[in-house]
Structure formats: C-alpha cells, structure tokens
Design a protein around this motif. Structure first.
Motif, PDB file in Angstrom:
ATOM      1  N   HIS A 266       0.880  -1.181  -0.161  1.00  0.00           N
ATOM      2  CA  HIS A 266       0.062  -0.102  -0.035  1.00  0.00           C
ATOM      3  C   HIS A 266       0.818   1.254  -0.155  1.00  0.00           C
ATOM      4  O   HIS A 266       0.476   2.461  -0.775  1.00  0.00           O
ATOM      5  CB  HIS A 266      -0.884   0.030   1.322  1.00  0.00           C
ATOM      6  CG  HIS A 266      -2.001  -0.927   1.187  1.00  0.00           C
ATOM      7  ND1 HIS A 266      -2.963  -1.105   1.934  1.00  0.00           N
ATOM      8  CD2 HIS A 266      -2.259  -1.807   0.122  1.00  0.00           C
ATOM      9  CE1 HIS A 266      -3.867  -2.059   1.679  1.00  0.00           C
ATOM     10  NE2 HIS A 266      -3.554  -2.429   0.513  1.00  0.00           N
ATOM     11  N   GLU A 267       2.018   1.072   0.732  1.00  0.00           N
ATOM     12  CA  GLU A 267       2.830   2.328   0.550  1.00  0.00           C
ATOM     13  C   GLU A 267       3.190   2.504  -0.790  1.00  0.00           C
ATOM     14  O   GLU A 267       3.500   3.807  -1.346  1.00  0.00           O
ATOM     15  CB  GLU A 267       4.054   1.977   1.704  1.00  0.00           C
ATOM     16  CG  GLU A 267       3.536   2.231   3.184  1.00  0.00           C
ATOM     17  CD  GLU A 267       4.936   1.826   4.091  1.00  0.00           C
ATOM     18  OE1 GLU A 267       5.924   1.683   3.491  1.00  0.00           O
ATOM     19  OE2 GLU A 267       4.652   1.251   5.122  1.00  0.00           O
ATOM     20  N   GLN A 268       3.709   1.539  -1.348  1.00  0.00           N
ATOM     21  CA  GLN A 268       4.247   1.755  -2.768  1.00  0.00           C
ATOM     22  C   GLN A 268       3.052   2.114  -3.650  1.00  0.00           C
ATOM     23  O   GLN A 268       3.170   3.281  -4.332  1.00  0.00           O
ATOM     24  CB  GLN A 268       4.649   0.189  -3.271  1.00  0.00           C
ATOM     25  CG  GLN A 268       5.837  -0.184  -2.829  1.00  0.00           C
ATOM     26  CD  GLN A 268       6.913   1.053  -2.998  1.00  0.00           C
ATOM     27  OE1 GLN A 268       7.401   1.565  -1.928  1.00  0.00           O
ATOM     28  NE2 GLN A 268       7.406   0.893  -4.259  1.00  0.00           N
ATOM     29  N   LEU A 269       1.805   1.811  -3.407  1.00  0.00           N
ATOM     30  CA  LEU A 269       0.578   2.228  -4.412  1.00  0.00           C
ATOM     31  C   LEU A 269       0.183   3.618  -4.054  1.00  0.00           C
ATOM     32  O   LEU A 269       0.029   4.229  -5.157  1.00  0.00           O
ATOM     33  CB  LEU A 269      -0.450   1.093  -4.030  1.00  0.00           C
ATOM     34  CG  LEU A 269      -0.239  -0.065  -4.428  1.00  0.00           C
ATOM     35  CD1 LEU A 269      -1.601  -0.944  -3.807  1.00  0.00           C
ATOM     36  CD2 LEU A 269      -0.602  -0.118  -6.052  1.00  0.00           C
ATOM     37  N   ARG A 270       0.615   4.127  -2.862  1.00  0.00           N
ATOM     38  CA  ARG A 270       0.248   5.358  -2.509  1.00  0.00           C
ATOM     39  C   ARG A 270       1.268   6.339  -3.215  1.00  0.00           C
ATOM     40  O   ARG A 270       0.952   7.348  -3.606  1.00  0.00           O
ATOM     41  CB  ARG A 270       0.195   5.674  -1.010  1.00  0.00           C
ATOM     42  CG  ARG A 270      -0.826   6.666  -0.454  1.00  0.00           C
ATOM     43  CD  ARG A 270      -0.801   6.648   0.948  1.00  0.00           C
ATOM     44  NE  ARG A 270      -1.819   5.639   1.443  1.00  0.00           N
ATOM     45  CZ  ARG A 270      -1.632   4.732   2.337  1.00  0.00           C
ATOM     46  NH1 ARG A 270      -0.487   4.220   2.752  1.00  0.00           N
ATOM     47  NH2 ARG A 270      -2.830   3.839   2.716  1.00  0.00           N
ATOM     48  N   ALA A 271       2.736   5.852  -2.905  1.00  0.00           N
ATOM     49  CA  ALA A 271       3.563   6.716  -3.636  1.00  0.00           C
ATOM     50  C   ALA A 271       3.975   6.654  -5.096  1.00  0.00           C
ATOM     51  O   ALA A 271       4.330   7.624  -5.625  1.00  0.00           O
ATOM     52  CB  ALA A 271       4.921   6.439  -3.044  1.00  0.00           C
ATOM     53  N   ALA A 272       3.321   5.503  -5.810  1.00  0.00           N
ATOM     54  CA  ALA A 272       3.612   5.384  -7.002  1.00  0.00           C
ATOM     55  C   ALA A 272       2.869   6.415  -8.235  1.00  0.00           C
ATOM     56  O   ALA A 272       1.842   6.683  -7.814  1.00  0.00           O
ATOM     57  CB  ALA A 272       3.351   3.940  -7.643  1.00  0.00           C
ATOM     58  N   ASP A 273       3.511   6.436  -9.252  1.00  0.00           N
ATOM     59  CA  ASP A 273       2.742   7.076 -10.285  1.00  0.00           C
ATOM     60  C   ASP A 273       1.840   6.378 -10.958  1.00  0.00           C
ATOM     61  O   ASP A 273       0.774   6.977 -11.753  1.00  0.00           O
ATOM     62  CB  ASP A 273       3.838   7.681 -11.518  1.00  0.00           C
ATOM     63  CG  ASP A 273       4.638   8.945 -10.895  1.00  0.00           C
ATOM     64  OD1 ASP A 273       4.365   9.549  -9.975  1.00  0.00           O
ATOM     65  OD2 ASP A 273       5.844   8.913 -11.264  1.00  0.00           O
ATOM     66  N   GLY A 274       1.924   5.278 -10.791  1.00  0.00           N
ATOM     67  CA  GLY A 274       1.100   4.226 -11.506  1.00  0.00           C
ATOM     68  C   GLY A 274       1.557   3.464 -12.550  1.00  0.00           C
ATOM     69  O   GLY A 274       2.826   3.613 -12.938  1.00  0.00           O
ATOM     70  N   PRO A 275       0.851   2.615 -13.119  1.00  0.00           N
ATOM     71  CA  PRO A 275       1.297   1.573 -14.206  1.00  0.00           C
ATOM     72  C   PRO A 275       1.853   2.604 -15.332  1.00  0.00           C
ATOM     73  O   PRO A 275       0.997   3.384 -15.575  1.00  0.00           O
ATOM     74  CB  PRO A 275       0.205   0.784 -14.303  1.00  0.00           C
ATOM     75  CG  PRO A 275      -0.940   1.276 -13.943  1.00  0.00           C
ATOM     76  CD  PRO A 275      -0.527   2.017 -12.843  1.00  0.00           C
ATOM     77  N   THR A 276       2.361   2.116 -16.197  1.00  0.00           N
ATOM     78  CA  THR A 276       2.910   2.636 -17.469  1.00  0.00           C
ATOM     79  C   THR A 276       2.153   2.310 -18.675  1.00  0.00           C
ATOM     80  O   THR A 276       1.811   3.278 -19.625  1.00  0.00           O
ATOM     81  CB  THR A 276       4.369   2.542 -17.938  1.00  0.00           C
ATOM     82  OG1 THR A 276       4.526   1.084 -17.868  1.00  0.00           O
ATOM     83  CG2 THR A 276       5.362   3.180 -16.801  1.00  0.00           C
ATOM     84  N   ALA A 277       1.396   1.183 -18.835  1.00  0.00           N
ATOM     85  CA  ALA A 277       0.543   0.794 -19.971  1.00  0.00           C
ATOM     86  C   ALA A 277      -0.743   1.043 -19.676  1.00  0.00           C
ATOM     87  O   ALA A 277      -1.041   1.185 -18.699  1.00  0.00           O
ATOM     88  CB  ALA A 277       1.038  -0.666 -20.197  1.00  0.00           C
TER      89      ALA A 277
END
Ligand SMILES: NC(=O)c1ccc[n+]([C@@H]2O[C@H](COP(=O)([O-])OP(=O)(O)OC[C@H]3O[C@@H](n4cnc5c(N)ncnc54)[C@H](OP(=O)(O)O)[C@@H]3O)[C@@H](O)[C@H]2O)c1
Length: 277
Positions: A266-277
């Motif tokens: 969840h920490e990653q999901l919160r921080a990520a820009d999101g999937p590229t495709a």
C-alpha cells in the motif's frame, strides 16, 4: 522436494490463455503445454504473440497465436474459431488478460477508462466463456479459470477501478460456476504481488521490504500462479468449482493479523505514479 503426487496431465486437450505473451499468462501457457495441452495465446502486440508462440514451440508445445485486444468482441470470436478449427476442441479457458488502469482515487476516475477496465476485465471473460460454451463446453465439458487478485480481499489506495472490476470477475466466477455445473467447472486464482511487467511499478525498488513482510518471505513468480492454474484445470480438481484460490505467499493471513505485507504494498501504491501501460 517431490510431493509424490502425479503431475497433472492434459494430453489431447486444447486451451486458450488470454494475455499469454509474458508474465503469468505465458507461464500458464508453458505449464498447460508441458502437461500435454495444445495452447492458444492472445495479446495485443502481434510481435509479442509471434515471439511467445515461437518460445512455446521451442519448448515442445503445440501453440497458436491470436493477436488482438480482448475488449474487441470480434477478436474473441476469431480466437475461439481459430482454436476450435485447429484443434477440433476447446477444453480449457484461462481469462488472464487485464488492465490495471485507470490508476488513482475513484473521485478522479475518467469514466471512459473505467468503462475500458470493465470491458477488459469483466465483459471479455464473460464473452469468452459464452463462446467456449457454445463452441465446445456445453456438449463436452471443460474448465475455466479467471485470474482475479488478492487485492479484492481488502482495499488499497489508487487501485479502486481495478479492484472493483476484479471483484466483479470473482462474482462472475461464482455465478458461472453455479450456472454451468456440472458440465463446466469455473474457478478463480487470486494472486498476490507477482514479479511481472504489470506490477513492476509496485515491486521495483521495494522488493526486499515487501518480501520481509510476507509470511513466505518473497514476492510471487509467474510459475507460482501457473502451478495453481494447472491444478484447477486438471482432473485433480474434479470436485472443485466456484473456488477462489489465493496464491499470495500469505499476504492475506498477515493482513488479517493486522501487520501486513499488504501495507508495504500500500505504501508503494500510495507513492507510485501508477502503471505505465
Ligand atoms: N502481477 C501481479 O502482481 C498480479 C497480481 C494480481 C493479479 N494479477 C493478474 O494477473 C493477470 C496477468 O497479469 P501479469 O502481471 O502477468 O501482467 P503482464 O506481465 O503485464 O502480462 C499481461 C499480458 O496480457 C496481455 N494484455 C494486456 N492487456 C490486454 C488486452 N486488452 N487484450 C489482450 N491482451 C492483453 C499482454 O500483452 P499485450 O500488452 O501485448 O496486450 C500480456 O500478454 C492479470 O489478470 C492481472 O490482473 C497480477
């Protein structure tokens, strides 16, 4: 370590795996093919399909490719037609292709992309089951596996559209299991975090932290999921339908206990820009 149990065999059967050019789908195609099935794979990129078919053939699998987008009903009909013409049958369907877009809070979700998520993740699997039922399974039986996600067992930041569509797919799995029994078994496999392109934005750079929080101490590999699919479509699972098989390294157990590998995710999901495709 060997289990002593016989490896499942699928000799003489034909399988269709959507999104079979890489990741979990390609691993599933290898496992089903190694067990003796002829395997048709799909993917949007024709070159990716060609390469994956070549890789499967090199491994001794009788493989077919059908390039296109699962959100296109004409493509789905063409795939089923092609496979039934080539093999004369269609015993196994693995609905694996999916999109994890749109990414972000639901209040900001673009309705068009939301529609695409449902067309890809829910409608396409239903259309394919209908096509397979009419072409072969109604008369001869068969097995369907829908690839869902461990994420539907909780909620996570920014993945609301994806999770909601996969929850719909899980319900579709159970509904179809009820409607198509006893001819056709319909089950779900719900993976935790697996090392693939689709999930790269989650695990890359955070793998050790996520793995440290998982009861089984590592993120998943595509083959972990493929082994579960192989079992579910095999005769070994002959009394299993409507099941949701969690293959998640214990993520859900830890989440239920309140300190979660899921939280590192969840920490990653919160921080990520999101999937590229
Ligand atoms: N990786 C994880 O952590 C994880 C966790 C839970 C559930 N899952 C589920 O596992 C399944 C497989 O994901 P993956 O991680 O293996 O992804 P992946 O490595 O990115 O592979 C996705 C495959 O699907 C194809 N594909 C994507 N969109 C498509 C479309 N609209 N029409 C036809 N083919 C399409 C891709 O080929 P093209 O790009 O050429 O179309 C590729 O062959 C998905 O259902 C996903 O939701 C994955």
């Amino acid at each position: 370590m060997t289990s002593g149990a016989a490896e499942p065999r699928l000799d003489g059967r034909a399988a269709l795996v959507t999104g079979g050019t890489r990741g979990i789908g390609l691993a599933v195609a290898h496992r089903l093919g190694a067990a003796g099935a002829a395997v048709g794979i799909t993917g949007r990129d024709p070159e990716g399909v060609r390469q994956a078919v070549g890789e499967l053939e090199k491994a001794g699998v009788r493989a077919f490719g059908c390039a296109g987008d699962v959100a296109d009903p004409a493509h789905l009909a063409a795939c089923v037609r092609q496979l039934t013409e080539e093999c004369g049958r269609l015993d196994i369907l693995v609905n694996n292709a999916a999109t994890n877009q749109p990414y972000g809070p639901l209040m900001e979700a673009d309705p068009d992309r939301w529609t695409t998520a449902f067309a890809t993740n829910v409608e396409a699997p239903l259309r394919l089951v209908q096509l397979a039922w009419r072409a072969w399974m109604r008369e001869h039986g068969g097995a369907v596996v829908n690839i869902c996600t461990e994420g539907t067992h909780g909620v996570g930041p920014n993945v609301g559209a994806y999770g909601t569509s996969k929850a719909a797919l899980l319900h579709l799995t159970r509904q179809l299991a009820g409607e198509l029994a006893p001819r056709v078994r319909v089950n779900a496999v719900s993976p935790g975090l697996v090392r693939t392109e689709m999930a790269r934005f989650v695990w890359e750079g955070a793998e050790q932290r996520i793995a440290d929080g998982l009861p089984l101490g590592r993120i998943g590999e595509p083959e972990d999921i493929a082994d579960a699919v192989l079992w579910l479509v095999s005769d070994g699972a002959r009394w299993v339908t409507g099941a949701d098989l969690l293959v998640d390294g214990g993520t859900r157990v830890r989440a239920a206990a309140g300190s979660s590998a899921g939280y590192a995710v969840h920490e990653q999901l919160r921080a990520a820009d999101g999937p590229t495709a």
